[in-house]
Design a protein around this motif. Structure first.
Motif, mmCIF file in Angstrom:
data_model
loop_
_atom_site.group_PDB
_atom_site.id
_atom_site.type_symbol
_atom_site.label_atom_id
_atom_site.label_comp_id
_atom_site.label_asym_id
_atom_site.label_seq_id
_atom_site.Cartn_x
_atom_site.Cartn_y
_atom_site.Cartn_z
ATOM 1 N N LEU A 191 34.956 41.581 16.154
ATOM 2 C CA LEU A 191 34.833 40.593 17.222
ATOM 3 C C LEU A 191 33.560 39.777 16.982
ATOM 4 C CD1 LEU A 191 33.861 42.399 20.582
ATOM 5 C CD2 LEU A 191 33.576 43.392 18.345
ATOM 6 N N PRO A 192 33.543 38.533 17.432
ATOM 7 C CA PRO A 192 32.391 37.686 17.106
ATOM 8 C C PRO A 192 31.068 38.190 17.683
ATOM 9 C CG PRO A 192 34.252 36.345 17.799
ATOM 10 C CD PRO A 192 34.638 37.768 18.057
ATOM 11 N N ASP A 193 31.080 38.750 18.905
ATOM 12 C CA ASP A 193 29.825 39.212 19.519
ATOM 13 C C ASP A 193 30.081 40.525 20.239
ATOM 14 O OD1 ASP A 193 27.555 39.631 21.169
ATOM 15 O OD2 ASP A 193 27.096 37.489 21.081
ATOM 16 N N ARG A 194 29.444 41.587 19.748
ATOM 17 C CA ARG A 194 29.774 42.897 20.328
ATOM 18 C C ARG A 194 29.208 43.064 21.747
ATOM 19 N NH1 ARG A 194 28.650 46.782 21.902
ATOM 20 N NH2 ARG A 194 30.124 48.328 21.234
ATOM 21 N N ASP A 195 28.306 42.163 22.176
ATOM 22 C CA ASP A 195 27.755 42.246 23.528
ATOM 23 C C ASP A 195 28.608 41.526 24.571
ATOM 24 O OD1 ASP A 195 25.629 43.753 22.660
ATOM 25 O OD2 ASP A 195 24.395 41.987 22.225
ATOM 26 N N ALA A 196 29.749 41.006 24.155
ATOM 27 C CA ALA A 196 30.613 40.309 25.111
ATOM 28 C C ALA A 196 31.286 41.349 26.013
ATOM 29 C CB ALA A 196 31.650 39.470 24.369
ATOM 30 N N GLY A 197 30.660 41.610 27.143
ATOM 31 C CA GLY A 197 31.152 42.653 28.050
ATOM 32 C C GLY A 197 31.992 42.080 29.169
ATOM 33 N N CYS A 198 31.937 42.716 30.331
ATOM 34 C CA CYS A 198 32.736 42.276 31.482
ATOM 35 C C CYS A 198 32.164 42.959 32.723
ATOM 36 C CB CYS A 198 34.191 42.674 31.262
ATOM 37 S SG CYS A 198 35.239 42.467 32.715
ATOM 38 N N SER A 199 31.992 42.202 33.799
ATOM 39 C CA SER A 199 31.385 42.805 35.002
ATOM 40 C C SER A 199 32.288 43.882 35.598
ATOM 41 C CB SER A 199 31.076 41.733 36.048
ATOM 42 O OG SER A 199 32.251 41.137 36.535
ATOM 43 N N LEU A 200 33.597 43.747 35.397
ATOM 44 C CA LEU A 200 34.507 44.775 35.917
ATOM 45 C C LEU A 200 34.335 46.073 35.138
ATOM 46 C CD1 LEU A 200 37.711 42.672 36.540
ATOM 47 C CD2 LEU A 200 36.561 44.116 38.216
ATOM 48 N N GLU A 201 34.267 45.952 33.824
ATOM 49 C CA GLU A 201 34.061 47.143 32.986
ATOM 50 C C GLU A 201 32.756 47.843 33.388
ATOM 51 O OE1 GLU A 201 33.844 46.309 28.781
ATOM 52 O OE2 GLU A 201 33.342 48.369 28.296
ATOM 53 N N GLU A 202 31.700 47.049 33.548
ATOM 54 C CA GLU A 202 30.388 47.616 33.913
ATOM 55 C C GLU A 202 30.424 48.368 35.234
ATOM 56 O OE1 GLU A 202 27.504 44.455 34.071
ATOM 57 O OE2 GLU A 202 27.710 44.089 31.918
ATOM 58 N N SER A 203 31.279 47.909 36.158
ATOM 59 C CA SER A 203 31.275 48.478 37.517
ATOM 60 C C SER A 203 31.866 49.887 37.569
ATOM 61 C CB SER A 203 32.071 47.573 38.465
ATOM 62 O OG SER A 203 33.463 47.768 38.270
ATOM 63 N N CYS A 204 32.500 50.313 36.483
ATOM 64 C CA CYS A 204 33.273 51.559 36.559
ATOM 65 C C CYS A 204 32.947 52.503 35.396
ATOM 66 C CB CYS A 204 34.768 51.200 36.587
ATOM 67 S SG CYS A 204 35.851 52.588 36.934
ATOM 68 N N PRO A 205 31.815 53.216 35.478
ATOM 69 C CA PRO A 205 31.519 54.199 34.428
ATOM 70 C C PRO A 205 32.498 55.373 34.500
ATOM 71 C CG PRO A 205 29.591 53.755 35.848
ATOM 72 C CD PRO A 205 30.788 53.163 36.525
ATOM 73 N N ALA A 206 32.893 55.893 33.339
ATOM 74 C CA ALA A 206 33.912 56.948 33.289
ATOM 75 C C ALA A 206 33.488 58.197 34.084
ATOM 76 C CB ALA A 206 34.197 57.313 31.835
ATOM 77 N N GLU A 207 32.197 58.541 34.059
ATOM 78 C CA GLU A 207 31.755 59.758 34.769
ATOM 79 C C GLU A 207 31.962 59.600 36.281
ATOM 80 O OE1 GLU A 207 30.264 57.890 31.962
ATOM 81 O OE2 GLU A 207 28.573 57.793 33.365
ATOM 82 N N LYS A 208 31.689 58.395 36.786
ATOM 83 C CA LYS A 208 31.866 58.179 38.234
ATOM 84 C C LYS A 208 33.344 58.236 38.610
ATOM 85 C CE LYS A 208 27.866 55.644 39.833
ATOM 86 N NZ LYS A 208 27.356 54.374 40.291
ATOM 87 N N LEU A 209 34.183 57.667 37.740
ATOM 88 C CA LEU A 209 35.619 57.720 38.008
ATOM 89 C C LEU A 209 36.101 59.171 37.981
ATOM 90 C CD1 LEU A 209 38.429 56.556 38.432
ATOM 91 C CD2 LEU A 209 38.562 56.107 35.973
ATOM 92 N N ALA A 210 35.645 59.930 36.988
ATOM 93 C CA ALA A 210 36.073 61.334 36.873
ATOM 94 C C ALA A 210 35.665 62.114 38.133
ATOM 95 C CB ALA A 210 35.446 61.965 35.627
#
Ligand code: 13P
Ligand code: SF4
Length: 338
Positions: A102-121
């Motif tokens: 991918l052109p820039d590996r820092d291209a994230g997403c605010s939705l992704e950031e809002s949901c860490p896997a540990e919190k979901l678990a």
């Protein structure tokens, strides 16, 4: 063959499969990218929000669902993903043996950031009857602990197909989740995440633009808040926006989604005028993550075959199941979706 209305209803005709612009219409960087593509036997997949010059060299331009469908069936050796990180990750999960860059590996997403896997678990542990439906805008680690994935283009169908004896947990977009609840009538527990771009549109600013263009319908993405969605003539994924606008008889249409969409719409519907719904005070209708990708970075990621998406095999194995479930449900005819 499907006509446009059928396609809109079924979501089948949801993807542009057009070749990149002919070399004579590209600048030298664009031509180098096409040469690299040939040498690497690569495919360039681009999301509808990418800058115009990337869309113009891509093999495929589409929404998250179309992009994952293309990633699932590509025979290319290298997948060049012009979108955000979770999208490239999804392509890698579906193609563990291929190189995905991918052109820039820092291209994230605010939705992704809002949901860490540990919190979901931790939340999942509070109710053993939870059936987790994860919007594709989440990390591979979240996908790996979810039952099924959805995109904005198939979320209604995925929720309709969910087991009736389970409690539905929808993560991470509360706005898409509440729209799907309205469409399906199925109650769901919603994760409190949102897209920082789509929540910029407010009821008052949309009311003003509608008053300015009283004859122009409004098309909004389901990541918008309910206050905005209720003013819209159509709420749909970015790919369905193309189909809807093509079939609309209105010469001018107001679009409430990320600004990159207007390039795609203008190309597909050259005779129509598209009005970008304004945000209150700023140019907030551009996603800073999507806009990290440039034509130069696209060239460099192909020349260097880096940055690459790398995931551990166990995450890939576990995250693949809910993605494949989504792809399978998406292919079912509408009446058998349940
Ligand atoms: P689509 O799947 O509708 O293209 O949406 C992706 C996205 O990130 C919206 O902000
Ligand atoms: Fe994420 Fe919003 Fe950007 Fe889409 S527009 S990638 S949901 S931050």
């Amino acid at each position: 063959m499907l006509d446009a209305a059928d396609a809109l209803a079924s979501g089948v005709d949801r993807f542009t499969t057009r070749p990149a612009l002919p070399p004579e219409r590209l600048d030298s960087l664009g031509r180098e990218i096409l040469a690299l593509k040939k040498r690497l036997n690569a495919v360039i997949l681009a999301h509808n929000y990418q800058v115009p010059e990337i869309q113009d060299v891509a093999d495929y331009v589409g929404d998250s669902l179309g992009l994952s469908q293309q990633a699932a069936k590509t025979s290319a050796d290298v997948i060049v993903f012009c979108g955000v990180h979770f999208m490239a990750e999804t392509a890698k999960i579906l193609n563990p043996g291929k190189i995905v860059v991918l052109p820039d590996r820092d291209a994230g997403c605010s939705l992704e950031e809002s949901c860490p896997a540990e919190k979901l678990a931790a939340l999942q542990k509070t109710n053993p009857k939870f059936y987790t439906i994860a919007y594709i805008n989440c990390s591979a680690a979240v996908k790996a602990i979810s039952d099924v994935i959805c995109t904005s283009g198939n979320a209604v169908k995925i929720v309709q197909a969910a087991p009736k004896d389970r409690d539905l947990l929808f993560v991470p977009d509360e706005n898409l989740g509440s729209w799907v609840m309205e469409q399906t009538g199925r109650p769901m527990t919603l994760w409190k995440g949102n897209c920082y771009v789509h929540v910029e549109w407010t009821h008052s600013v949309i009311t003003r633009i509608r008053q300015e263009y009283p004859d122009a319908p409004l098309v909004a993405h389901p990541e918008c808040t309910k206050a905005v969605r209720m003013l819209a003539d159509e709420v749909c994924s970015t790919e369905k926006m193309v189909t809807w606008c093509k079939t609309s008889t209105s010469p001018a249409i107001i679009i409430a989604t990320e600004a990159g969409m207007l390039h795609r719409l203008q190309k597909e519907c050259p005779d129509k005028t598209f009005i970008a719904a304004p945000t209150e005070n700023c140019r907030c209708n551009e996603c800073r993550f999507m806009k990290m990708n440039t034509l130069e970075k696209l060239h460099d990621c192909m020349a260097n075959l880096a940055p690459r998406v790398e995931l551990d095999p166990e995450t890939i194995r576990r995250a693949r199941l809910p993605i494949e479930r989504m792809l399978e449900i998406s292919q079912r005819p509408l009446e058998n979706a349940g």
